[in-house]
Design an enzyme around this catalytic site. Structure first.
Site, mmCIF file in Angstrom:
data_model
loop_
_atom_site.group_PDB
_atom_site.id
_atom_site.type_symbol
_atom_site.label_atom_id
_atom_site.label_comp_id
_atom_site.label_asym_id
_atom_site.label_seq_id
_atom_site.Cartn_x
_atom_site.Cartn_y
_atom_site.Cartn_z
ATOM 1 C CG ASP A 41 214.668 -33.231 37.116
ATOM 2 O OD1 ASP A 41 214.804 -33.714 38.254
ATOM 3 O OD2 ASP A 41 214.697 -32.007 36.869
ATOM 4 C CG ASP A 72 216.288 -28.958 35.773
ATOM 5 O OD1 ASP A 72 216.401 -29.216 36.991
ATOM 6 O OD2 ASP A 72 215.762 -27.925 35.337
ATOM 7 C CD GLU A 111 213.524 -36.427 41.075
ATOM 8 O OE1 GLU A 111 214.510 -36.358 41.836
ATOM 9 O OE2 GLU A 111 213.041 -35.443 40.493
#
Length: 483
Positions: free
Chosen positions: A227, A405, A323
């Site tokens: 992340d 996170d 992501e």
């Protein structure tokens, strides 16, 4: 042009070296890059001249059959037209023989690619925001670059010089013994070379077909979810539950005070003014160069840190989950744009992808609409809203309380197993099976009436200068129907 396919067991890799040219060699480098820009501008003007001519002829009522024919923009067509014009065109006739033919081929190839991207964007076949028609490159803004694909391109036996066509022997800043040894052993072959002026220096990037063994990672069966953020550059959670925090070095923030100092110094001195033709003073040029060195140092520090981070991750984990961030949209946030740009989210994903392929490992990309931060990593409950200023995830269904996170990293790591089940929330980077957003079943740009596939004359695209003709044809057809 077809993409080069390396031999079995070989990969295409770039070796980048900083150059130390003397004054004569630097003038030759700038001349080649200027020739590439001139050829690009000529190709853009040559193609668009037929567009303007047809538009002018239409105003006189000339029929479709008698209009000036469209000029093609394929690379062979541009090369043929340029070879006919370079000896008589006053823009090239006095000096075109001073540079290698590869310089002009570079500009023509870039122009052909620009027109292809424009046509694909108009036709809805190109991702990203819509592109406009190619424009001429101004001398003061164009990036100095030139590519060589033929001629003598080699690394000398001393490891301190490279030879390029028409440019001759140029010294490299760091030794190139590693590449020379590979070439001498028969495990590498130079395909092309690109010279570029970047960050105040000249660089030579050699595209090499080399034999590369797949590096064995330390934990090939372990997946890690990454992340990315501003507070911490990366929060990594693997499938075993281990969590790691990668601090954000914030290279630009540490140099802002020095940059302000140099910027004030530059603003107090007499700079260039294109409106009045004023030339910059020597003191302005010196101060501007000092400010540029600070920017170059920040960029080099950032590049070095990102390479070390991504290499360390790829050397340890066999599966990496990242992501699909909308970085361009995130940069519109004026409060975080500087920090996001300094972090380099897009560069991290790019490096993780190609380094994973080099090690024979997979990269899983989570859907852009997958709520990794809003989903509970313990029970799977999804929050309706989670503002950015809320840094702790507190689940409403279970007693989980965790840093947001870290929770997102755990959810991303869990997607590695989902990738093989076909649920549509994650996918390998080569296939990109992502989940559909809301409204994805509606008509897209490629399926709307104004952007049908196969419409138009050039590459299946309907270009702006062609829409007038289609409108005129529709008007004539309606008139004939009424008559």
């Amino acid at each position: 042009m077809k993409k080069f396919q390396p031999r079995p067991g070989f990969v295409v890799q770039a070796y980048r070296f900083a150059l130390d040219p003397n004054a004569t060699q630097e003038r030759a480098l700038r001349s080649h890059c200027g020739a590439a820009r001139a050829a690009y501008n000529w190709a853009v003007s040559w193609v668009q001249a037929s567009w303007a001519q047809r538009a002018a002829e239409e105003t006189y009522g000339i029929g479709e059959e008698e209009l000036t024919p469209w000029r093609p923009w394929s690379l062979p067509a541009l090369r043929k037209a340029f070879n006919e014009a370079k000896r008589t065109d006053p823009r090239f006739a006095p000096w075109w023989e001073e540079n290698s033919k590869e310089a002009y081929s570079t500009g023509l190839a870039n122009a052909a690619a620009a027109f292809d991207n424009y046509a694909k964007s108009k036709n809805g076949k190109r991702k990203g925001r819509r592109m406009g028609a190619p424009r001429r490159k101004p001398k003061r803004k164009a990036r100095l670059s030139c590519r060589f694909t033929t001629g003598t391109i080699r690394v000398e036996t001393d490891g301190r010089h490279v030879t390029l066509p028409r440019l001759g022997l140029i010294r490299v800043h760091e030794r190139a013994d590693s590449l020379h040894n590979r070439i001498a052993a028969g495990t590498a072959r130079i395909l092309s070379a690109t010279v570029r002026h970047e960050r105040g220096r000249w660089f030579a990037s050699l595209q090499v077909e080399t034999k590369r063994e797949i590096a064995r990672v330390a934990r090939p069966d372990t997946a890690v979810g990454i992340d990315l953020g501003v507070k911490h550059l990366a929060v990594m959670a693997d499938s075993t539950g281990e969590i790691r925090y990668e601090p954000n070095p914030k290279h630009l923030e540490g140099s802002l005070k020095l940059l302000r100092l140099h910027s004030r110094r530059v603003s107090r001195r007499r700079g260039p003014d294109r409106r009045t033709g004023q030339k910059p003073s020597k003191r302005w040029e010196k101060a501007n160069a000092e400010r540029g060195r600070v920017h170059h140092q920040v960029a080099n520090l950032r590049t070095d840190a990102l390479h070390k981070l991504t290499t360390r991750i790829r050397a340890e984990y066999g599966i990496v989950v990242v992501e699909d961030l909308n970085v361009a949209g995130m940069l519109k946030n004026r409060r975080l744009a500087r920090q996001i740009a300094d972090a380099g989210f897009g560069e991290i994903r790019r490096q993780l992808t190609y380094k994973g392929r080099r090690n024979g490992c997979s990269t899983v990309v989570a859907s852009r609409w997958y709520p990794s931060s809003k989903t509970c990593s313990n029970c799977g409950a999804v929050k309706a809203k989670l503002p950015l200023h809320v840094r702790v995830f507190d689940c409403d269904e279970c007693p989980l309380v965790m840093d947001r996170d870290e929770n997102a990293a755990h959810n991303l790591a869990a997607l590695a197993a989902t990738d093989t089940t076909g649920t549509g929330v994650a996918g390998d980077l080569d296939t990109q099976p992502v989940s559909k957003p809301r409204g994805a079943d509606r008509k897209t740009r490629a399926t709307r009436s104004g952007h049908k596939a196969g419409a138009g004359r050039a590459g299946g695209a309907t270009l702006p200068h062609q829409r007038r003709e289609e409108a005129r044809d529709r008007t004539q057809a309606e008139a004939l129907t009424l008559w």
